[in-house]
Design a protein around this motif. Structure first.
Motif, short mmCIF file in Angstrom:
data_model
loop_
_atom_site.label_atom_id
_atom_site.label_comp_id
_atom_site.label_asym_id
_atom_site.label_seq_id
_atom_site.Cartn_x
_atom_site.Cartn_y
_atom_site.Cartn_z
N VAL A 185 0.83 -1.19 0.00
CA VAL A 185 0.00 0.00 0.00
C VAL A 185 0.88 1.26 0.00
N PHE A 186 0.44 2.29 -0.74
CA PHE A 186 1.16 3.56 -0.74
C PHE A 186 0.16 4.70 -0.84
N GLY A 187 0.61 5.91 -0.47
CA GLY A 187 -0.26 7.08 -0.57
C GLY A 187 0.10 8.13 0.46
N LYS A 188 -0.75 9.15 0.55
CA LYS A 188 -0.47 10.29 1.43
C LYS A 188 -0.36 9.84 2.89
N ARG A 189 0.52 10.50 3.60
CA ARG A 189 0.83 10.28 5.02
C ARG A 189 1.71 9.07 5.27
N GLN A 190 2.15 8.37 4.24
CA GLN A 190 3.08 7.25 4.47
C GLN A 190 4.46 7.82 4.73
N ASP A 191 5.06 7.45 5.84
CA ASP A 191 6.29 8.06 6.33
C ASP A 191 7.49 7.68 5.45
N PRO A 192 8.20 8.67 4.90
CA PRO A 192 9.38 8.37 4.09
C PRO A 192 10.65 8.18 4.90
N ASN A 193 10.58 8.45 6.20
CA ASN A 193 11.78 8.43 7.04
C ASN A 193 11.88 7.14 7.85
N GLY A 194 13.06 6.89 8.36
CA GLY A 194 13.27 5.73 9.23
C GLY A 194 13.83 4.55 8.48
N ALA A 195 14.39 3.63 9.26
CA ALA A 195 15.08 2.47 8.69
C ALA A 195 14.12 1.53 7.96
N TYR A 196 12.84 1.56 8.33
CA TYR A 196 11.90 0.59 7.76
C TYR A 196 10.85 1.25 6.87
N ALA A 197 11.19 2.39 6.31
CA ALA A 197 10.26 3.09 5.43
C ALA A 197 9.95 2.24 4.20
N ALA A 198 8.70 2.32 3.75
CA ALA A 198 8.30 1.60 2.54
C ALA A 198 9.00 2.20 1.33
N VAL A 199 9.11 1.42 0.27
CA VAL A 199 9.95 1.79 -0.86
C VAL A 199 9.48 3.06 -1.56
N ILE A 200 8.17 3.25 -1.76
CA ILE A 200 7.71 4.40 -2.53
C ILE A 200 7.97 5.72 -1.82
N PRO A 201 7.55 5.93 -0.56
CA PRO A 201 7.86 7.21 0.08
C PRO A 201 9.36 7.43 0.26
N LYS A 202 10.10 6.35 0.48
CA LYS A 202 11.55 6.46 0.63
C LYS A 202 12.19 6.95 -0.65
N PHE A 203 11.80 6.35 -1.79
CA PHE A 203 12.35 6.77 -3.08
C PHE A 203 11.92 8.20 -3.42
N VAL A 204 10.67 8.55 -3.11
CA VAL A 204 10.20 9.92 -3.37
C VAL A 204 11.06 10.92 -2.63
N GLN A 205 11.29 10.65 -1.34
CA GLN A 205 12.11 11.54 -0.53
C GLN A 205 13.52 11.67 -1.11
N GLN A 206 14.11 10.54 -1.50
CA GLN A 206 15.47 10.57 -2.05
C GLN A 206 15.52 11.35 -3.37
N PHE A 207 14.56 11.13 -4.24
CA PHE A 207 14.53 11.89 -5.50
C PHE A 207 14.39 13.39 -5.23
#
Length: 331
Positions: A185-207
């Motif tokens: 699952v992905f979408g608004k309010r999914q946390d991009p931070n932390g060691a266990y962040a899901a791939v989509i918010p993590k990649f968005v933050q990195q980009f």
């Protein structure tokens, strides 16, 4: 989704455990928009106060700060409640491998506490977050609900045990339950931070930070990425269905298409590039595959369509467009 199913919840009270989390807060928001009374139980270990801040002044919203590992907290949260949406859990395969005891305490003992409290409160229905990890080492695609393999992580074991307990509570105590096996699952309010962040918010933050996302493996691993609005639709359908055949079983919650990690990064670049053209030139890095990861995941959603009239509205690209826009404005 149509608001028709939500109309049948008017006058009832719904408990959302983990209501300050990613999925939980989106469920709270939808229910409150339709003037439905909501109780949120959260201990804020992974949930965030800012996720529910807009709801605190709503007279239909009640926050109980408590822990599902504490049975009295569960009983308190279930007082006067008609329906339960149980989202509280410790997610993440890597976290469960690193700390299986805490994952088991929350996901199994906490789940059992909630079942007991729901039973004692005589709730009408208990809908809970199950997981696609339950399919384990079963390789056939698409995943069909009644064929699973051996779990590949402590997390997967806990989510399978949830289904077993839910079944027992129906047959033994006549508690009506529905399990929803979420697929990425992905979408608004999914946390991009932390060691266990899901791939989509993590990649968005990195980009957005002009960093190179790192893919585990060669990028050929694929997932059935599922936008949050599809998940909300399934939860509401599970809460409100009048089809008795649809109760006391588990459903895949997905879109029914798979996307490789390389395809995912291409789509993310495309949507983020509309806000910042420099993102289009960021390269992708690779490292070894991660322990416990399933190579491919694809759901059959035929059962949900047939028994719950599920009609997912957002494919991966449409969902990413919405999610990326939210992240751009909010992080």
């Amino acid at each position: 989704m149509t608001s028709e199913p939500l109309k049948s919840l008017k006058g009832y009270k719904v408990l959302v455990t983990g209501g300050a989390g990613f999925i939980g807060s989106n469920l709270c928001e939808t229910l409150l928009k339709h003037d439905i009374k909501v109780v949120c139980l959260d201990n804020f270990s992974t949930g965030k106060r800012e996720n529910i801040k807009p709801f605190l002044k709503n007279p239909n919203f009640k926050l109980i700060e408590g822990d599902i590992r504490n049975l009295p907290d569960c009983h308190k949260a279930c007082e006067g409640v008609d329906y339960v949406l149980h989202e509280a859990a410790l997610g993440s395969v890597p976290r469960s491998i690193k700390d299986p005891i805490t994952t088991n305490d929350v996901n199994v003992s906490g789940f059992l506490n909630m079942l007991v409290a729901a039973r004692d409160a005589k709730v009408k229905r208990f809908v809970y977050a199950a997981s696609s990890s339950t399919y384990g080492d079963h390789e056939a695609l698409p995943k069909v609900e009644d064929v699973i393999g051996k779990p590949l992580s402590p997390y997967a074991i806990t989510k399978y045990v949830n289904e077993l307990y839910a079944d027992i509570f129906h047959t033994t105590y006549n508690l009506n339950t529905i399990g929803l096996r979420y697929f990425n699952v992905f979408g608004k309010r999914q946390d991009p931070n932390g060691a266990y962040a899901a791939v989509i918010p993590k990649f968005v933050q990195q980009f957005m930070d002009h960093e190179s996302p790192v893919i585990n493996g060669d990028g050929s691993y694929s997932r059935d990425f599922t936008y949050i609005e599809n998940v909300i639709q399934m939860n509401i359908l599970a809460l409100t269905t009048t089809n008795k055949e649809a109760l006391n079983t588990a459903y895949n919650v997905a879109y029914g298409e798979r996307t490789t990690l390389l395809e995912l990064t291409t789509l993310l670049k495309e949507h983020l590039g509309k806000f910042d053209k420099d993102i289009l030139n960021i390269e992708i890095k690779h490292r070894e595959n991660r322990l416990g990861d399933i190579p491919h995941s694809l759901a059959s959603i035929e059962k949900a369509k047939r028994l719950l009239n599920y009609k997912p509205q957002f494919n991966i690209s449409d969902g990413l467009k919405e999610a990326v826009s939210w992240y751009w404005k909010n992080i």
